[in-house]
Design a protein around this motif. Structure first.
Motif, PDB file in Angstrom:
ATOM      1  N   GLU A  21       0.838  -1.217   0.000  1.00 20.25           N
ATOM      2  CA  GLU A  21       0.000   0.000   0.000  1.00 20.25           C
ATOM      3  C   GLU A  21       0.866   1.258   0.000  1.00 20.25           C
ATOM      4  OE1 GLU A  21      -2.638  -0.500   3.328  1.00 20.25           O
ATOM      5  OE2 GLU A  21      -3.495  -2.292   2.425  1.00 20.25           O
ATOM      6  N   ILE A  22       1.939   1.245   0.781  1.00 18.93           N
ATOM      7  CA  ILE A  22       2.805   2.435   0.847  1.00 18.93           C
ATOM      8  C   ILE A  22       3.483   2.680  -0.507  1.00 18.93           C
ATOM      9  CG2 ILE A  22       4.909   3.404   1.896  1.00 18.93           C
ATOM     10  CD1 ILE A  22       4.124   1.910   4.499  1.00 18.93           C
ATOM     11  N   VAL A  23       4.050   1.631  -1.088  1.00 18.78           N
ATOM     12  CA  VAL A  23       4.781   1.856  -2.349  1.00 18.78           C
ATOM     13  C   VAL A  23       3.820   2.167  -3.496  1.00 18.78           C
ATOM     14  CG1 VAL A  23       6.972   0.717  -1.844  1.00 18.78           C
ATOM     15  CG2 VAL A  23       5.087  -0.661  -2.673  1.00 18.78           C
ATOM     16  N   THR A  24       2.614   1.599  -3.452  1.00 23.49           N
ATOM     17  CA  THR A  24       1.636   1.920  -4.505  1.00 23.49           C
ATOM     18  C   THR A  24       1.200   3.378  -4.385  1.00 23.49           C
ATOM     19  OG1 THR A  24       0.859  -0.358  -4.562  1.00 23.49           O
ATOM     20  CG2 THR A  24      -0.605   1.287  -5.515  1.00 23.49           C
ATOM     21  N   ASP A  25       1.069   3.835  -3.156  1.00 24.12           N
ATOM     22  CA  ASP A  25       0.694   5.229  -2.945  1.00 24.12           C
ATOM     23  C   ASP A  25       1.775   6.162  -3.523  1.00 24.12           C
ATOM     24  OD1 ASP A  25      -0.954   7.279  -1.821  1.00 24.12           O
ATOM     25  OD2 ASP A  25       0.601   7.558  -0.299  1.00 24.12           O
ATOM     26  N   ILE A  26       3.035   5.792  -3.371  1.00 22.46           N
ATOM     27  CA  ILE A  26       4.117   6.627  -3.918  1.00 22.46           C
ATOM     28  C   ILE A  26       4.153   6.502  -5.440  1.00 22.46           C
ATOM     29  CG2 ILE A  26       6.607   7.079  -3.923  1.00 22.46           C
ATOM     30  CD1 ILE A  26       6.740   5.749  -1.130  1.00 22.46           C
ATOM     31  N   GLU A  27       4.071   5.274  -5.944  1.00 26.01           N
ATOM     32  CA  GLU A  27       4.238   5.016  -7.390  1.00 26.01           C
ATOM     33  C   GLU A  27       2.980   5.372  -8.194  1.00 26.01           C
ATOM     34  OE1 GLU A  27       7.070   3.814  -8.991  1.00 26.01           O
ATOM     35  OE2 GLU A  27       6.521   2.188 -10.340  1.00 26.01           O
ATOM     36  N   GLY A  28       1.804   5.258  -7.585  1.00 22.23           N
ATOM     37  CA  GLY A  28       0.562   5.616  -8.275  1.00 22.23           C
ATOM     38  C   GLY A  28      -0.210   4.429  -8.799  1.00 22.23           C
ATOM     39  N   HIS A  29       0.476   3.326  -9.088  1.00 15.63           N
ATOM     40  CA  HIS A  29      -0.192   2.114  -9.591  1.00 15.63           C
ATOM     41  C   HIS A  29       0.618   0.910  -9.131  1.00 15.63           C
ATOM     42  CE1 HIS A  29       2.808   3.098 -12.640  1.00 15.63           C
ATOM     43  NE2 HIS A  29       2.235   4.268 -12.665  1.00 15.63           N
ATOM     44  N   PRO A  30      -0.066  -0.227  -8.899  1.00 10.53           N
ATOM     45  CA  PRO A  30       0.647  -1.369  -8.290  1.00 10.53           C
ATOM     46  C   PRO A  30       1.337  -2.319  -9.265  1.00 10.53           C
ATOM     47  CG  PRO A  30      -1.721  -1.769  -8.291  1.00 10.53           C
ATOM     48  CD  PRO A  30      -1.522  -0.442  -8.972  1.00 10.53           C
ATOM     49  N   ASP A  31       1.247  -2.073 -10.580  1.00 11.20           N
ATOM     50  CA  ASP A  31       1.649  -3.135 -11.520  1.00 11.20           C
ATOM     51  C   ASP A  31       3.131  -3.481 -11.521  1.00 11.20           C
ATOM     52  OD1 ASP A  31       1.959  -0.636 -12.697  1.00 11.20           O
ATOM     53  OD2 ASP A  31       1.389  -1.288 -14.693  1.00 11.20           O
ATOM     54  N   ASN A  32       4.029  -2.558 -11.169  1.00 12.61           N
ATOM     55  CA  ASN A  32       5.446  -2.904 -11.006  1.00 12.61           C
ATOM     56  C   ASN A  32       5.768  -3.308  -9.564  1.00 12.61           C
ATOM     57  OD1 ASN A  32       6.014  -0.541 -13.398  1.00 12.61           O
ATOM     58  ND2 ASN A  32       7.280  -2.373 -13.481  1.00 12.61           N
ATOM     59  N   VAL A  33       5.238  -2.530  -8.607  1.00 13.76           N
ATOM     60  CA  VAL A  33       5.641  -2.761  -7.215  1.00 13.76           C
ATOM     61  C   VAL A  33       5.149  -4.123  -6.694  1.00 13.76           C
ATOM     62  CG1 VAL A  33       6.017  -0.373  -6.531  1.00 13.76           C
ATOM     63  CG2 VAL A  33       3.714  -1.316  -6.367  1.00 13.76           C
ATOM     64  N   ALA A  34       3.976  -4.580  -7.146  1.00 10.58           N
ATOM     65  CA  ALA A  34       3.456  -5.862  -6.629  1.00 10.58           C
ATOM     66  C   ALA A  34       4.359  -7.039  -7.028  1.00 10.58           C
ATOM     67  CB  ALA A  34       2.011  -6.066  -7.062  1.00 10.58           C
ATOM     68  N   PRO A  35       4.719  -7.204  -8.316  1.00 14.81           N
ATOM     69  CA  PRO A  35       5.644  -8.312  -8.614  1.00 14.81           C
ATOM     70  C   PRO A  35       7.042  -8.093  -8.038  1.00 14.81           C
ATOM     71  CG  PRO A  35       5.121  -7.095 -10.630  1.00 14.81           C
ATOM     72  CD  PRO A  35       4.200  -6.585  -9.558  1.00 14.81           C
ATOM     73  N   ALA A  36       7.476  -6.835  -7.858  1.00 18.38           N
ATOM     74  CA  ALA A  36       8.786  -6.614  -7.218  1.00 18.38           C
ATOM     75  C   ALA A  36       8.752  -7.143  -5.778  1.00 18.38           C
ATOM     76  CB  ALA A  36       9.153  -5.132  -7.245  1.00 18.38           C
ATOM     77  N   LEU A  37       7.613  -7.010  -5.109  1.00 23.19           N
ATOM     78  CA  LEU A  37       7.477  -7.509  -3.733  1.00 23.19           C
ATOM     79  C   LEU A  37       7.247  -9.020  -3.674  1.00 23.19           C
ATOM     80  CD1 LEU A  37       5.172  -4.892  -1.980  1.00 23.19           C
ATOM     81  CD2 LEU A  37       7.232  -5.862  -0.961  1.00 23.19           C
ATOM     82  N   PHE A  38       6.392  -9.528  -4.577  1.00 21.59           N
ATOM     83  CA  PHE A  38       5.921 -10.913  -4.429  1.00 21.59           C
ATOM     84  C   PHE A  38       6.487 -11.892  -5.456  1.00 21.59           C
ATOM     85  CE2 PHE A  38       2.390  -8.106  -2.933  1.00 21.59           C
ATOM     86  CZ  PHE A  38       2.542  -8.370  -1.577  1.00 21.59           C
ATOM     87  N   GLY A  39       7.084 -11.386  -6.560  1.00 22.57           N
ATOM     88  CA  GLY A  39       7.576 -12.252  -7.625  1.00 22.57           C
ATOM     89  C   GLY A  39       6.441 -12.791  -8.473  1.00 22.57           C
ATOM     90  N   GLY A  40       6.783 -13.504  -9.529  1.00 22.43           N
ATOM     91  CA  GLY A  40       5.792 -14.098 -10.409  1.00 22.43           C
ATOM     92  C   GLY A  40       5.077 -13.069 -11.263  1.00 22.43           C
ATOM     93  N   LEU A  41       3.911 -13.486 -11.784  1.00 24.57           N
ATOM     94  CA  LEU A  41       3.039 -12.558 -12.500  1.00 24.57           C
ATOM     95  C   LEU A  41       1.950 -12.155 -11.525  1.00 24.57           C
ATOM     96  CD1 LEU A  41       1.880 -12.048 -15.894  1.00 24.57           C
ATOM     97  CD2 LEU A  41       0.044 -13.023 -14.532  1.00 24.57           C
ATOM     98  N   VAL A  42       1.811 -10.859 -11.312  1.00 23.61           N
ATOM     99  CA  VAL A  42       0.824 -10.402 -10.330  1.00 23.61           C
ATOM    100  C   VAL A  42      -0.219  -9.539 -11.038  1.00 23.61           C
ATOM    101  CG1 VAL A  42       0.426  -9.156  -8.177  1.00 23.61           C
ATOM    102  CG2 VAL A  42       2.538 -10.435  -8.482  1.00 23.61           C
ATOM    103  N   THR A  43      -1.495  -9.869 -10.795  1.00 29.54           N
ATOM    104  CA  THR A  43      -2.611  -9.050 -11.273  1.00 29.54           C
ATOM    105  C   THR A  43      -3.164  -8.328 -10.058  1.00 29.54           C
ATOM    106  OG1 THR A  43      -3.153 -10.762 -12.846  1.00 29.54           O
ATOM    107  CG2 THR A  43      -4.818  -9.104 -12.503  1.00 29.54           C
ATOM    108  N   SER A  44      -3.356  -7.039 -10.186  1.00 33.55           N
ATOM    109  CA  SER A  44      -3.776  -6.282  -9.000  1.00 33.55           C
ATOM    110  C   SER A  44      -4.760  -5.186  -9.379  1.00 33.55           C
ATOM    111  CB  SER A  44      -2.547  -5.665  -8.335  1.00 33.55           C
ATOM    112  OG  SER A  44      -1.824  -4.914  -9.285  1.00 33.55           O
ATOM    113  N   THR A  45      -5.515  -4.745  -8.379  1.00 40.55           N
ATOM    114  CA  THR A  45      -6.386  -3.598  -8.588  1.00 40.55           C
ATOM    115  C   THR A  45      -6.516  -2.819  -7.280  1.00 40.55           C
ATOM    116  OG1 THR A  45      -8.492  -2.839  -9.507  1.00 40.55           O
ATOM    117  CG2 THR A  45      -8.606  -4.741  -8.047  1.00 40.55           C
ATOM    118  N   ILE A  46      -6.831  -1.526  -7.409  1.00 38.29           N
ATOM    119  CA  ILE A  46      -7.098  -0.703  -6.226  1.00 38.29           C
ATOM    120  C   ILE A  46      -8.611  -0.591  -6.112  1.00 38.29           C
ATOM    121  CG2 ILE A  46      -6.683   1.520  -5.094  1.00 38.29           C
ATOM    122  CD1 ILE A  46      -4.255   1.893  -6.974  1.00 38.29           C
TER     123      ILE A  46
END
Ligand code: HSE
Length: 298
Positions: free
Chosen positions: A119-144
């Motif tokens: 949540e913190i890094v998405t708030d800084i970056e604006g969208h989760p599509d890079n930060v989520a796989p950087a945190l969790f690995g794999g292919l990550v699908t996300s939404t706010i």
């Protein structure tokens, strides 16, 4: 002192604009030490250009964690060893942010969950599509969600797949690349992407490279960005003609293609380099394995 290894990421994966991303085995190493003497040292990619003061994004991300946890840090010494090229569409800023929050969280006694860090890094970056796989690995699908909560799911990437990146020798800021996008899009274009993106995720889940090669196109962002990346449209067309998945990586200018064995990956890389060269664009070709673990303490 804590050292983290954070993977590069490729966002959008064709039609999944701002929603889908995957992690690759190319890394930045972030070492954070509590120290009264503030210092930031950078080696490798971006060493000449990255902000060394308190505007540095690793530092800012770490401060957000200290604000959240109330940890009274004496000060920070940050050492960055960067292998992810900067401003090329491979998630270098996401890696920096993730390194900053994870490092600061460990210094604070690991009070925050990974979900909170997301949540913190998405708030800084604006969208989760890079930060989520950087945190969790794999292919990550996300939404706010409308509530502001972030919901995500991960698909493990096939270890045998080869991710070929053609990295042009010029930078493209995400800001500029987003300014090229229209404010409104035709309804048919939205349907074009929606109808493909579910199949993209299923193709990764089912390890179906042939299906992926048929459906990884996009009409929400790539066509508008083509003027910023000479040769991109032709590279996408030629790789697709080979039946292989290909897309602009994040906001560009890197192009990502996927193959299922080394020899084919090298051939696709050569095709991409030759096609870019016809447009006077030099590029570095790298064949990368997937990353399924995300950022890790080493
Ligand atoms: N989804 C983002 C974009 C990724 O394409 O602009 C880059 O941050």
């Amino acid at each position: 002192m804590v050292t983290l290894r954070v993977p590069a990421t490729s966002a959008n994966v064709g039609p999944g604009f701002d929603a889908v991303g995957l992690a690759l085995d190319l890394y930045n190493y972030v070492t954070i030490t509590e120290s009264e003497k503030f210092a930031i040292n950078i080696s490798g990619e971006g060493a000449q250009d990255i902000e060394l003061g308190t505007d540095n994004i690793v530092y800012k991300a770490a401060q957000r964690v200290f604000d959240e946890t109330g940890f009274k840090c004496k000060g920070l010494n940050i050492k960055l060893e960067n292998h992810i090229p900067v401003a090329r569409g491979l998630g270098s800023s996401a890696a920096a942010l993730v390194g900053g929050v994870m490092g600061a969280n460990i210094l604070s006694g690991s009070q925050l969950t990974k979900q909170k860090l997301l949540e913190i890094v998405t708030d800084i970056e604006g969208h989760p599509d890079n930060v989520a796989p950087a945190l969790f690995g794999g292919l990550v699908t996300s939404t706010i969600l409308d509530t502001g909560d972030i919901v995500w799911r991960k698909v493990e990437l096939d270890r045998d797949w080869k991710f070929v990146v053609a990295i042009p020798d010029f930078t493209l800021s995400t800001k500029l690349s987003r300014e090229a996008l229209p404010e409104q899009i035709p309804f048919t274009d939205a349907v074009y992407n929606i109808s493909r993106v579910g199949l993209v995720v299923l193709a990764f889940q089912n390890r179906d490279l042939r299906l992926l090669g048929q459906i990884m196109e996009d009409c929400l962002h790539q066509p508008y960005r083509s003027a910023l990346v000479p040769g991109m449209t032709e590279v996408l067309k030629k790789v697709k003609q080979q039946g292989r998945p290909v897309a602009l990586s994040g906001a560009g200018p890197t192009v990502l293609a996927i193959a299922d064995f080394d020899k084919e990956a090298r051939e696709i890389g050569k095709l991409m380099a030759d096609t870019f060269a016809e447009h006077q664009v030099n590029c570095l070709i790298q064949v990368l394995d997937p990353n399924n673990t995300g950022a890790e303490v080493i």
